[in-house]
Design an enzyme around this catalytic site. Structure first.
Site, PDB file in Angstrom:
ATOM      1  N   ASP A   1       4.212   2.438   0.679  1.00 59.46           N
ATOM      2  CA  ASP A   1       5.288   1.853   1.052  1.00 59.46           C
ATOM      3  C   ASP A   1       4.909   1.389   2.787  1.00 59.46           C
ATOM      4  O   ASP A   1       4.040   2.046   3.148  1.00 59.46           O
ATOM      5  CB  ASP A   1       6.675   2.333   1.011  1.00 59.46           C
ATOM      6  CG  ASP A   1       7.778   1.357   1.266  1.00 59.46           C
ATOM      7  OD1 ASP A   1       7.506   0.343   1.415  1.00 59.46           O
ATOM      8  OD2 ASP A   1       8.850   1.806   0.906  1.00 59.46           O
TER       9      ASP A   1
HETATM   10  C1  BGC Z   1      10.465  -1.376   1.327  1.00 60.29           C
HETATM   11  C2  BGC Z   1       9.672  -1.704   0.259  1.00 60.29           C
HETATM   12  C3  BGC Z   1       9.109  -3.069   0.575  1.00 60.29           C
HETATM   13  C4  BGC Z   1       8.159  -3.125   1.555  1.00 60.29           C
HETATM   14  C5  BGC Z   1       7.392  -4.273   1.986  1.00 60.29           C
HETATM   15  C6  BGC Z   1       9.473  -1.407   2.834  1.00 60.29           C
HETATM   16  O1  BGC Z   1      10.066  -1.248   3.937  1.00 60.29           O
HETATM   17  O2  BGC Z   1      10.618  -0.057   1.191  1.00 60.29           O
HETATM   18  O3  BGC Z   1      10.519  -1.678  -0.843  1.00 60.29           O
HETATM   19  O4  BGC Z   1       8.201  -3.602  -0.867  1.00 60.29           O
HETATM   20  O5  BGC Z   1       8.937  -2.818   2.835  1.00 60.29           O
HETATM   21  O6  BGC Z   1       8.477  -5.215   2.702  1.00 60.29           O
END
Ligand code: BGC
Length: 801
Positions: free
Chosen positions: A220
């Site tokens: 993530d």
């Molecule tokens: C979120 C993800 C997301 C990623 C990219 C993160 O903060 O938890 O779900 O895909 O950011 O934007």
């Protein structure tokens, strides 16, 4: 490929792109959020990734879509998402999210599917299959046990093995095995003492070896802790860019022998596979029909809405009826949630305008101020006035943006006073009051007995307005069913005593008793049970038939049932199959969902539905043998229209092929710790320790304990230098945010996210401008070592020069 080139492939180029290697002709590819619409950053994305994105179709969010219980529909939406990605040259869309709704308070529940792992897994698999059938990759996220937003980047989720397997991993397992996602995104948090991003057990032993995952694991955004440990554990790609810092660490580790180069090679192979898959599937001139996607969004929203209550058959309304439309949401729909999933919709339907296509006898009153939670007397009075003069009052209410979002959890499940008071007052003057809800997760409904009908619209996407009108006027017969329990009040949820937890650990003390698994076992009254949803027609269930009354646990059992539409209009029914272990040594839920199907029937039409149950349908996870196990005995097959409305049942005797297997005795007696049924789920730490099977790590932050690179900005803010640093970062973030209409919620969200941001992430956040050396210097200052701190900082400064 040089060692440096190999290492460079292991992290992003920027916020959403992978690096290519021009010298070798390896191209860069683009990833974009999901999951309910394409969020491709507009040109020149900001480094937080929350700025503007290109217009795309905003489909209903996951909590809505899950209420459709429709694999085909979810597949079709996946396919449409894939098409939009093809058009925009996006290689992987970041979704679906398969985290379990442990508590209704999790700020991100609108992005998740269900409290039940079977439903979660099946629908996530359908979405992945839909996306990937276009050639675009999906990213199943957030693996794993990411169930609270509070301190999501550092919290350690303490979950016993059985609960992990039966509840928190099972949805991922189904999705991985069935749909083979091209990528999996590991979560921010720790799981039982180790960051998910460097958790070998999760990423390699379970995901790859047990479940056969062959794709790429990405982090993530900012979830990488120790890059080299991550690689060793099975984490392939760090996102976003670490501005070369972690690439250099990989090179160093190979050179000094702490990292075996074959591990790196394996990762590089997976990255290249993803890149070349994307290249092969690229269709640069691909076009999709925007109008068609909008129509799909409307169908999906209508199929997902749940008719919770319809006293006296007030709905559907007759064309031309005189209606009072009340509530600012009817003009300014709340149709999606805030955070990384927020889509820039290419169109937006307003319920008021759509209702006006069904009747010209229509009046509107705002009812409440969108910017305030306090009831405004003049708005309420105006609403009551038009309600008095109408045959039916339709109130659009629910949760404003600021109530639920990525980045923070809710503190309660109440709607704003302004909405509750409006409903109370309007329903007092008009006995035919209907409430249409817009919210991403359950709310308390203190007014439930005063209104005739309630339509749960969730966050229904850009066409939610039209879909609502279609349902209210009977153009579409509602067929959604709740994918989560609506309790009477927050305190009734099994996690209520333990959520959110912190600062260090979140103990999942309620264990396997999540959602209906708890409410059923505790015999606790709920507002609306799991699986509930009304229709304008009725269905009759009969003739349940088993392929055998006795099976071995390695044989399949076929279950058939007849379902008939006994009403006057066509409609769809979600047929739900639950399995109940009649008698067991180990504690088990009252029943568990093991099959479902959605069928569309004309009036009078009958169909036979068939389910296939296998060993897993009867098994619990046995920690002694680290495997799924079935205890010989009788099991009831329960089929019905909701978890609380079982229509037919039959018993089968399942014979274990491993009768000699010991049923874990400590954990068997742990059942008594849960002491169900009882009014309040209280599991003390001794009991939880017994269930967890080892010492519980401390949740305390000790007075005087040194701050580390994993301390959050919120933690270090307590110190003099930490406070200055926090303000600096906070101001920079605020100044980067676009002055959008929804800027307020972005500001709240960013503030909360920054509080929970570990210091290590400041490097990414500052686009590498604040170096690791600077952070080390800062840490020394914060830890009251001013001289060493200043020396370190000046060295860092010199390094820069
Ligand atoms: C979120 C993800 C997301 C990623 C990219 C993160 O903060 O938890 O779900 O895909 O950011 O934007």
């Amino acid at each position: 490929m040089t060692l440096e080139e190999k290492a460079s492939l292991c992290s992003g180029l920027d916020m959403f792109r992978l690096k290519g290697i021009p010298r070798l002709g390896i191209p860069s590819i683009l990833l974009s959020d999901g999951p309910h619409g394409l969020r491709k950053p507009a040109a020149d994305p900001d480094h937080l990734g929350i700025g503007q994105s290109i217009p795309s179709t905003c489909f209903p969010t996951a909590s809505a879509m899950a209420s459709s219980w429709d694999r085909n529909l979810v597949y079709e939406i996946g396919y449409a998402l894939g098409e939009e990605c093809l058009h925009e040259d996006v290689a992987v869309i970041l979704g679906p999210g398969a985290n379990i709704k442990r508590s209704p308070l999790c700020g991100r529940n609108f992005e998740y599917l269900s409290e039940d792992p079977f439903l979660t897994g099946e629908l996530a698999a359908s979405m992945i299959e839909g996306i990937q059938s276009t050639g675009v990759g999906a990213s199943l996220k957030h693996f794993a046990v990411n169930n609270q937003e509070y301190r999501r980047m550092t919290i350690d989720a303490i979950v016993d093995e059985r609960t992990l397997r039966e509840i928190y991993l099972a949805g991922f397992e189904i999705a991985v095995k069935q749909s083979k996602p091209r990528t999996v995104m590991c979560s921010y948090n720790m799981v039982n003492g180790e960051y998910a991003s460097e958790n070998k057990r999760l990423l390699t032993e379970i995901l790859r070896k047990e479940w056969g995952f062959e794709g790429l694991v990405m982090t993530d955004w900012g979830a990488c802790n120790d890059r080299v440990e991550g690689l060793k554990a099975g984490q392939d790609l760090e996102m976003p860019s670490s501005f070369g810092v972690n690439d250099a660490k990989i090179v160093r580790a190979v050179k000094d022998g702490t990292l075996d180069e074959t591990v790196l090679d394996q990762t590089v192979e997976r990255v290249l596979e993803l890149i070349y898959d994307a290249v092969e599937n690229r269709l640069p001139d691909y076009c999709y029909e925007k109008r068609t996607h909008h129509v799909m969004a409307r169908q999906a929203a209508a199929e997902s809405m749940v008719l919770l209550k319809n006293e006296g058959g007030l709905l559907p309304l007759k064309k031309g009826v005189k209606i009072a439309v009340i509530g600012a949401f009817a003009m300014h729909p709340r149709y999606q949630g805030s955070g990384s999933s927020q889509v820039n919709p290419c169109r937006l339907e307003k319920a008021y305008c759509e209702l006006a296509t069904y009747t010209s006898e229509i009046a509107f009153a705002r009812g409440y101020d969108l910017k305030s939670d306090m009831p405004a007397e003049e708005l309420v009075t105006e609403a009551c006035k038009i309600a008095l003069g109408a045959e039916v009052a339709i109130i659009f209410a629910g949760l404003p943006d600021s109530y639920e979002s990525e980045g923070f959890d809710r503190e309660h499940i109440r709607m704003p006073d302004s909405h509750n008071e409006l409903i109370r007052r309007v329903s007092a003057v008009n006995p035919s009051t209907i409430v249409v809800l817009a919210n991403g997760a359950p709310v308390e409904m203190p007014w439930i007995d005063n209104v005739k009908a309630v339509l749960e619209g969730y966050l229904g996407g850009q066409a939610v307005g039209g879909a609502t009108a279609d349902i209210l006027f009977g153009m579409v017969n509602p067929s959604g069913k709740l994918a989560e329990t609506f309790a009477l009040q927050l305190e009734d949820y099994p996690s209520a005593n333990y959520f959110p937890a912190g600062p260090r650990t979140a103990e999942y003390r309620e264990g396997i008793y999540v959602g209906y698994r708890y409410f059923d076992r505790a015999k606790k009254a709920v507002l609306f049970p799991f699986g509930h949803g009304l229709s304008y027609t009725s269905f009759e269930y009969s003739d349940i038939e088993l392929s055998s009354s006795r099976v071995k646990d390695d044989e399949d059992l076929k279950v058939g049932v007849l379902v008939k539409n006994t009403g006057d209009v066509a409609g769809a029914e979600v047929v739900q199959l639950y399995v109940r272990d009649v008698e067991s040594t180990i504690f088990r839920p009252e029943k568990e969902l093991k099959g479902f199907d959605k069928v569309f029937l004309q009036p009078g039409e009958v169909t036979r539905i068939e389910f296939t149950l296998d060993r897993r349908s009867f098994a619990y996870y046995n920690v002694e043998i680290a495997d799924w196990h079935v205890e010989s005995g009788a099991f009831e097959i329960l089929i019905g229209s909701s978890s609380a409305d079982i229509r037919v049942r039959e018993t089968v005797y399942v014979e274990s092929t491993r009768p000699e297997v010991p049923v874990p005795d400590l954990r068997a007696t742990a059942g008594t710790y849960y002491n169900l049924p009882s009014d309040d789920l209280v599991v003390d730490s001794e009991a939880f320790k017994a269930i967890y099977g080892k010492e519980l790590p401390s949740n305390l932050m000790l007075e005087g304990e040194p701050y580390t690179i994993n301390s959050t900005l919120g933690d270090v803010k307590e110190t003099f230098f930490g406070r200055i640093f926090f303000e600096m970062v906070h101001n920079t973030a605020r100044n980067t945010l676009p002055e959008a209409e929804d800027g307020q919620i972005q500001k709240i969200m960013t503030g909360k996210m920054l509080e929970d941001l570990p210091l290590r992430n400041v490097l990414i956040f500052s686009e590498g401008k604040i170096s690791e050396q600077t952070l080390e210097g800062l840490l020394l200052l914060i830890n009251r070592k001013p001289v060493q701190g200043l020396v370190r900082l000046s060295k860092a400064l010199m390094l820069k020069v």
